[in-house]
Design a protein around this motif. Structure first.
Motif, mmCIF file in Angstrom:
data_model
loop_
_atom_site.group_PDB
_atom_site.id
_atom_site.type_symbol
_atom_site.label_atom_id
_atom_site.label_comp_id
_atom_site.label_asym_id
_atom_site.label_seq_id
_atom_site.Cartn_x
_atom_site.Cartn_y
_atom_site.Cartn_z
ATOM 1 N N THR A 382 17.524 0.052 9.646
ATOM 2 C CA THR A 382 17.188 1.126 8.710
ATOM 3 C C THR A 382 16.621 2.310 9.483
ATOM 4 O O THR A 382 15.923 2.125 10.486
ATOM 5 C CB THR A 382 16.143 0.679 7.677
ATOM 6 N N HIS A 383 16.913 3.510 9.009
ATOM 7 C CA HIS A 383 16.486 4.727 9.706
ATOM 8 C C HIS A 383 16.115 5.786 8.688
ATOM 9 O O HIS A 383 16.843 5.996 7.707
ATOM 10 C CB HIS A 383 17.641 5.229 10.587
ATOM 11 N N VAL A 384 14.963 6.401 8.879
ATOM 12 C CA VAL A 384 14.619 7.590 8.102
ATOM 13 C C VAL A 384 14.068 8.649 9.036
ATOM 14 O O VAL A 384 13.527 8.348 10.111
ATOM 15 C CB VAL A 384 13.564 7.337 6.998
ATOM 16 N N ILE A 385 14.217 9.879 8.616
ATOM 17 C CA ILE A 385 13.634 10.973 9.393
ATOM 18 C C ILE A 385 13.008 11.973 8.432
ATOM 19 O O ILE A 385 13.578 12.310 7.398
ATOM 20 C CB ILE A 385 14.682 11.641 10.304
ATOM 21 N N GLY A 386 11.800 12.366 8.775
ATOM 22 C CA GLY A 386 11.117 13.396 8.009
ATOM 23 C C GLY A 386 10.964 14.615 8.889
ATOM 24 O O GLY A 386 10.606 14.496 10.066
ATOM 25 N N LEU A 387 11.255 15.766 8.346
ATOM 26 C CA LEU A 387 11.189 16.973 9.170
ATOM 27 C C LEU A 387 9.773 17.309 9.563
ATOM 28 O O LEU A 387 8.833 17.135 8.787
ATOM 29 C CB LEU A 387 11.802 18.154 8.434
ATOM 30 N N GLY A 388 9.701 17.741 10.792
ATOM 31 C CA GLY A 388 8.379 18.171 11.277
ATOM 32 C C GLY A 388 7.949 17.699 12.637
ATOM 33 O O GLY A 388 7.302 18.441 13.326
ATOM 34 N N SER A 389 8.278 16.473 13.103
ATOM 35 C CA SER A 389 9.201 15.503 12.504
ATOM 36 C C SER A 389 8.678 14.088 12.724
ATOM 37 O O SER A 389 7.838 13.883 13.601
ATOM 38 C CB SER A 389 10.608 15.594 13.110
ATOM 39 N N ALA A 390 9.182 13.133 11.971
ATOM 40 C CA ALA A 390 8.853 11.724 12.111
ATOM 41 C C ALA A 390 10.121 10.914 11.908
ATOM 42 O O ALA A 390 10.914 11.216 11.024
ATOM 43 C CB ALA A 390 7.815 11.314 11.077
ATOM 44 N N CYS A 391 10.303 9.897 12.749
ATOM 45 C CA CYS A 391 11.464 9.020 12.602
ATOM 46 C C CYS A 391 10.990 7.577 12.561
ATOM 47 O O CYS A 391 10.245 7.142 13.434
ATOM 48 C CB CYS A 391 12.436 9.215 13.768
ATOM 49 N N GLY A 392 11.413 6.850 11.550
ATOM 50 C CA GLY A 392 11.075 5.429 11.433
ATOM 51 C C GLY A 392 12.327 4.583 11.481
ATOM 52 O O GLY A 392 13.295 4.869 10.767
ATOM 53 N N ILE A 393 12.324 3.574 12.340
ATOM 54 C CA ILE A 393 13.462 2.657 12.430
ATOM 55 C C ILE A 393 12.948 1.222 12.332
ATOM 56 O O ILE A 393 11.951 0.868 12.965
ATOM 57 C CB ILE A 393 14.247 2.863 13.751
#
Lengths: 401, 132
Positions: A382-393
């Motif tokens: 699973t992968h998400v990205i939030g601008l600014g930025s943050a990435c969770g995998i």
């Protein structure tokens, strides 16, 4: 993996619009269902993390506890842009890893309604207009649309076009194929906000939002919640056969922020932090990208999904255009991507997204995904990205214990 | 002539040809268009002003069809790699806002225009890039 953390229970509400429910209703529904799914109650939880972006200052976790159980456990209210849900999950994960709890609940939710375009920000109109420099750029007026765009469809369009500039083999049609795929996938997911297939011509012929993203290539705003119960391996060993059989191992949990690049100072670079997170997740889990049976990645816009094929190493470097042209990420392709319908069709209630994708992968690894089941799925990402930025995998695996 | 003020402080007007100026980290040479407390690349805290070139290359663009109220659409937003260093985002003018008229890698040069006038009659001067 002796100190591994496992997903014991997971649930999500159908994403959509719920004018008759408040945000805590949605969060409660997902939380109670995730607890029931794991065969546990709130009284078994040693920690809770609440991920919701627009309500984070209102004590959302404590407000949720008032509906599902006030047991005195620590609550972390988490906000991390569109990586909020993944960050909440990882907060519970870290607490269990640290030995402070053996079981915890992560809940992510958002009630957005029809929020419209996100990302404009800036200075509003004042009664009397006098230009005075303010802020770190010394701006005298709202610059959106005057000095380029910071609206989300445009920011991610520019991210996709940058990939096209650097690698070639990518254009409007390749980006549109991503949306064609995800809309088609969503027809099998009863929890998706939209479940309607569109032809490639329909996708490309829809209202243009920000070239090359048409409206059918943009995720909708909406409401929804998702929740997951995590458990330590030691604790899991004491639970029932059924609970152990359905539990899914978290083989990697990674969070990154964007490292310095020159271009990142002008517009967030969604690539660097995703590559770093992916590489770390593969290293920690020992999973090779080619071993993945399914991927739920952050397709807030079709242009974003395409660049992440490359960032997550799902295709050879620079070959994202060919990957979609050859139908690699379709549900019957080499690495199915967003069989849930993705953000584009399943929806993207901000705080819920980074747990909803864990619910999706968990459901496939359990073999419980019904019509949309990826056959014999054993490992997913699973992968998400939030601008600014943050990435969770998160890397999840079917395993026996 | 009306009094003029730049829309952002990294646009310099009234000192010869309008141009862009960045904060350059003395340590690393990293360029910032906004005021920084420290260099996000090196951690250094010393900065100096550096004049940027007014020509560059389009590294990415989008054509905005649905924007914020009050801003006419469609318009082109572009990321421009400046010759000699620095990246800037701006509108691309002087060509049709169509995929046929704009291309990745196209050479562009900076231009300025009046973006608005306040109640005292002061004009806000903005910049854009156009085909070179």
């Amino acid at each position: 993996m002796g100190d591994a953390v496992w997903v014991l229970g997971a649930n999500m509400t159908k994403f959509g619009r719920y004018p008759g429910m408040d945000s805590i209703d949605l969060a409660s529904q997902a939380a109670l269902a995730a607890l029931a799914d794991g065969g546990v109650t709130i009284h078994d939880m040693g920690v809770m993390a609440a991920g919701t972006l627009n309500e984070v200052a209102s004590g959302p976790g404590q407000r949720l506890q008032k509906q599902i159980g006030q047991t005195g456990i620590p609550v972390y209210n988490v906000a991390n842009a569109c990586a909020t849900g993944a960050t909440a999950l990882r907060t519970v994960y870290l607490t269990i890893k640290a030995g402070e709890a053996d079981m915890g609940l992560a809940v992510g939710w958002e009630k957005m309604g029809k929020m419209g375009l996100l990302g404009a920000g800036g200075k509003g109109d004042r009664d009397r207009k006098v230009y005075e420099p303010s802020g770190r750029y010394g701006s005298v007026m709202q610059v959106e649309g005057i000095l380029g765009t910071g609206l989300m469809p445009g920011v991610f369009a520019q991210a996709g076009m940058e990939y096209a500039y650097e690698h070639g083999g990518v254009g409007f049609e390749q980006f549109a194929k991503v949306a064609e795929k995800n809309h088609e996938h969503s027809t099998l997911n009863p929890l998706a906000q939209y479940q309607k297939a569109f032809t490639l011509d329909q996708v490309m012929g829809a209202e243009m939002m920000s070239y090359p993203n048409t409206v059918l290539m943009c995720c909708p705003t909406g409401d929804g919640a998702a929740a997951a119960v995590l458990v330590s391996e030691e604790k899991l060993k004491t639970l029932s056969d059924e609970q152990r059989r359905r539990a899914v191992r978290v083989s990697a949990s990674v969070l990154t922020s964007d490292p310095w690049t020159e271009r990142d100072q002008v517009q967030p670079d969604v690539n660097t932090l995703t590559r770093e997170a992916a590489d770390k997740a593969y290293e920690i889990s020992g999973v090779d990208p080619q071993d993945l049976d399914l991927v739920e990645l952050h397709d807030c816009f079709a242009t974003a999904e395409l660049v992440h094929y490359d960032n997550l190493r799902l295709c050879a470097p620079g070959e994202a255009g060919r990957f979609i042209d050859e139908r690699g990420p379709w549900r019957d392709g080499t690495i199915p991507v967003n069989v849930s319908g993705g953000l584009i069709s399943k929806g993207h209630p901000l705080g819920a997204t980074g747990i909803a994708n864990v619910y999706e992968v968990t459901t496939h690894l359990r073999g419980e995904a019904g019509d949309r089941q990826v056959p014999d799925a054993k490992v997913g990402l699973t992968h998400v990205i939030g601008l600014g930025s943050a990435c969770g995998i998160h890397v999840l695996e079917k395993a026996t214990i | 002539m009306a009094k003029q003020i730049p829309i952002v402080d990294y646009l310099v007007i009234g000192d010869g040809e309008p141009h862009l100026e960045a904060w350059e980290s003395v340590d690393s040479g990293a360029l910032y268009l906004d005021r920084r407390n420290a260099d996000a690349k090196s951690g250094g805290t010393e900065f100096r002003r550096r004049r940027l070139e007014s020509t560059g290359t389009v590294r990415s663009f989008t054509i905005v069809h649905r924007g914020v109220p009050g801003v006419p659409v469609p318009y082109v937003s572009a990321l421009v790699d400046l010759d000699g260093g620095g990246v800037v985002k701006s509108n691309l003018t002087g060509c049709d806002p169509t995929p046929e008229a704009v291309s990745l890698g196209m050479k562009v040069k900076m231009t300025t225009f009046v973006a608005g006038t306040d109640d005292d009659g002061t004009e806000a001067v903005a910049f854009a890039f156009e085909p070179a």
